[in-house]
Design an enzyme around this catalytic site. Sequence first.
Site, PDB file in Angstrom:
ATOM      1  N   LYS A   1      11.751  15.061 -20.792  1.00 26.78           N
ATOM      2  CA  LYS A   1      10.373  15.427 -21.130  1.00 26.78           C
ATOM      3  C   LYS A   1      10.058  14.831 -22.495  1.00 26.78           C
ATOM      4  O   LYS A   1      10.622  15.222 -23.502  1.00 26.78           O
ATOM      5  CB  LYS A   1      10.217  16.953 -21.163  1.00 26.78           C
TER       6      LYS A   1
ATOM      7  N   ASP B   1       7.623  14.401 -25.389  1.00 26.06           N
ATOM      8  CA  ASP B   1       6.492  15.100 -25.988  1.00 26.06           C
ATOM      9  C   ASP B   1       5.897  14.283 -27.133  1.00 26.06           C
ATOM     10  O   ASP B   1       6.514  13.347 -27.651  1.00 26.06           O
ATOM     11  CB  ASP B   1       6.952  16.475 -26.488  1.00 26.06           C
ATOM     12  N   MET B   2       4.684  14.664 -27.559  1.00 25.07           N
ATOM     13  CA  MET B   2       4.014  14.045 -28.698  1.00 25.07           C
ATOM     14  C   MET B   2       3.037  15.087 -29.237  1.00 25.07           C
ATOM     15  O   MET B   2       1.989  15.329 -28.662  1.00 25.07           O
ATOM     16  CB  MET B   2       3.275  12.773 -28.267  1.00 25.07           C
TER      17      MET B   2
ATOM     18  N   ASP C   1      -0.133  23.063 -22.350  1.00 25.68           N
ATOM     19  CA  ASP C   1       0.742  24.089 -22.910  1.00 25.68           C
ATOM     20  C   ASP C   1       0.308  25.482 -22.471  1.00 25.68           C
ATOM     21  O   ASP C   1       1.070  26.441 -22.607  1.00 25.68           O
ATOM     22  CB  ASP C   1       0.723  24.028 -24.442  1.00 25.68           C
TER      23      ASP C   1
END
Length: 734
Positions: free
Chosen positions: A477, A479-480, A547
Amino acid sequence: MPIKYHEISKTFHLYNNEISYIFKILKNNQLGHLYYAKAIRDKDNYDYLLETLSRGMSVCTFENDSSFSLDHIKQEYPIYGSGDMKHPTLDITLENGSHIVNFIYKEHEIIKGKPQLENLPTTYIEDNNEATTLKITLYDEVIETYLILSYTIYENRNVITRNTYIKNTGNQKITINKIMSMSLDLPDKDYEMIELRGAWARERHVKSRKLEHGIQSIYSLRGCSSNAFNPFIALKREHCDEYQGEVLGFSLVYSGNFLAQVEVDTYDVSRVSMGIHPHCFKWELDTNESFQTPEVIMVYNDKGLNAMSQTYHKLYQERLCKGKYRDLERPILINNWEATYFNFDEDKIVNIGKKAKELGIELFVLDDGWFGHRNDDHRGLGDWYPNLDKIPSGISGLSQKINDLGMKFGIWVELEMVNKDSDLYRKHPEYTLETPNRHSSNGRNQYVLDFSNDEVVQCIYNMISKVIKESHIDYIKWDMNRCMSEVYSSCHSSQGKVIHEYILGVYHLYDMLTTQFPNILFESCASGGARFDPGMLYYAPQCWTSDNTDAVERLKIQYGTSFVYPLFSMGSHVSASPNHQVRRNTPLETRANVAYFGTFGYELDVTKLSIEEQDIIKQQVEFMKEYRHLIQFGTFYRLKSPFEGNETIWMVVSKDKTQALVGYYRTLQEINVGYRRVNLLGLNKDYQYHVSLLNQDFYGDELMNVGLITSDSSSSDHNDEGDFVSRIYVLKAN
């Protein structure tokens, strides 16, 4: 041949059984647009569509010809300095300070197939017979520069792709201030513009507005495609809905700053343009240097919004996503983030894995906190080696332990970011995007690495590839968690290139990792859905949709996302209740009934569940395993919008139409309401379907024309269901 050129009228016609796209070489040797809509028969001449009229006070190209003015003639790729008074698609500064250029037709080429774009994600073909490409070369002889417009039409899809390429072959340096991927002049303004807008935790909400004179646009200046606006717009006719009517879709295959704009002029011509945002973009071209824009995917449909979305779904599933998992059902996963946050050790992770395995879950994902000295979000980013205080056996040992349970193993990374409290920053402070002698903002206590610098990209690749090679990793996964601000690169003399080259650096790292490790399933993420775009899907076939894992909020988020993106691209999990983002309590069944329509997984501590909850999850996992192929590869229909009322209804139908699932969701309890039913779509009218929950048989034409009965006990005063009710109807052909 789906592309014809008629020499006498100088007309190009791109067409298949569904669509026609027509334009021509004008008498000034620029390109004029004629038609883009439902397929019409090919003929030699469509000049009646040019509509040149004498308009008062217009700037005209030729002496004594007041009817030929680019101020009101519809164009194919309008450029500043030609008498057109609307926003151009291309703006160039020459060495003498002039912005005036004159790109005119030089030649064209019709190619079987579809060329790939260098260093950029694009849709592709697997057989040259799938598509045909037209390349039109324009040339400015004063600056000796070529401009190539590329159009690809798919044989059996109502899709046209467009991109633009420019090359300087002259002796003077030119500076590109703006270069859009495409432009389209439509003959009227009788459209509503649909956009997907939002913010963190409420991504891709559907908004619609009527076109008005002037400019209406969406954009990102955040260094990513953003959660504020998605790089997609649609123009629909007033009476177009999910089931009928004309709609045009425009989707940009790009993950950085973008602009999607519709300008309506005083004659009601609507100019659509899309591409890289020109703010902070300046690209100098010396002799023999070139620039390539990203690709725009244009879809026309006269059968409504569902049909437009299904075209995007099928194209992006079959000809954008790549690699092993393009055609594979996705594993059901559990992610430890909301179960533990940073507070975990190796034993705790293994125990969660053991319980997850008992419940039938297939993949364990270790989220943030496994690397460097990462015990909170203030430190450790950039140090991609295991935190042995937490995980004594390292990622290699832990992944083996999870594998020994009979599960796959994955990790979370945030490769583009760094904390100042990290070994990487202490060694290389110049690796960040920071402006000298200026304050630098932070987000989530972190800073952006300069991915426009190949040395930085290679450094990160070396660290993370070492971890992967030493371990048993099936999933990553990526993410940023923050956008760009105060952008400055210490390795560039021209700062106008940095933001675009950053995105090219991200693509390059993705390309290296997916090539080196083709069996790993990548899921992109950016504070949830801040970089959910076609560019990311090219490398990572699924994205963490938001999220916000609350089932009620996810109805809107997933509904909006489905306007462009297929279900198998949507990361969707069952989380704890009360929800960690909105503190809402929702039934475990409803949380799963929403999450089924995506990749599906869990985001909670399964070791703390009651026996009853564990039994429910076992049933949910079994259900998803039985129907995930249908969900992830079937045809999706939106039936009732969460933006328009208290109910949301959607469905997915198998390709052979023998199975379907209908998801029904009622947010708030009602009392003593009328009888309700919903007309289904996509079934075979002659098949007889057994409908679970109702335990009755109905023919497809009944379910589509009469409807599925959804009336329930909310119509009485003896209801015990309450708020946040959901049901899944399973339809199987007898």
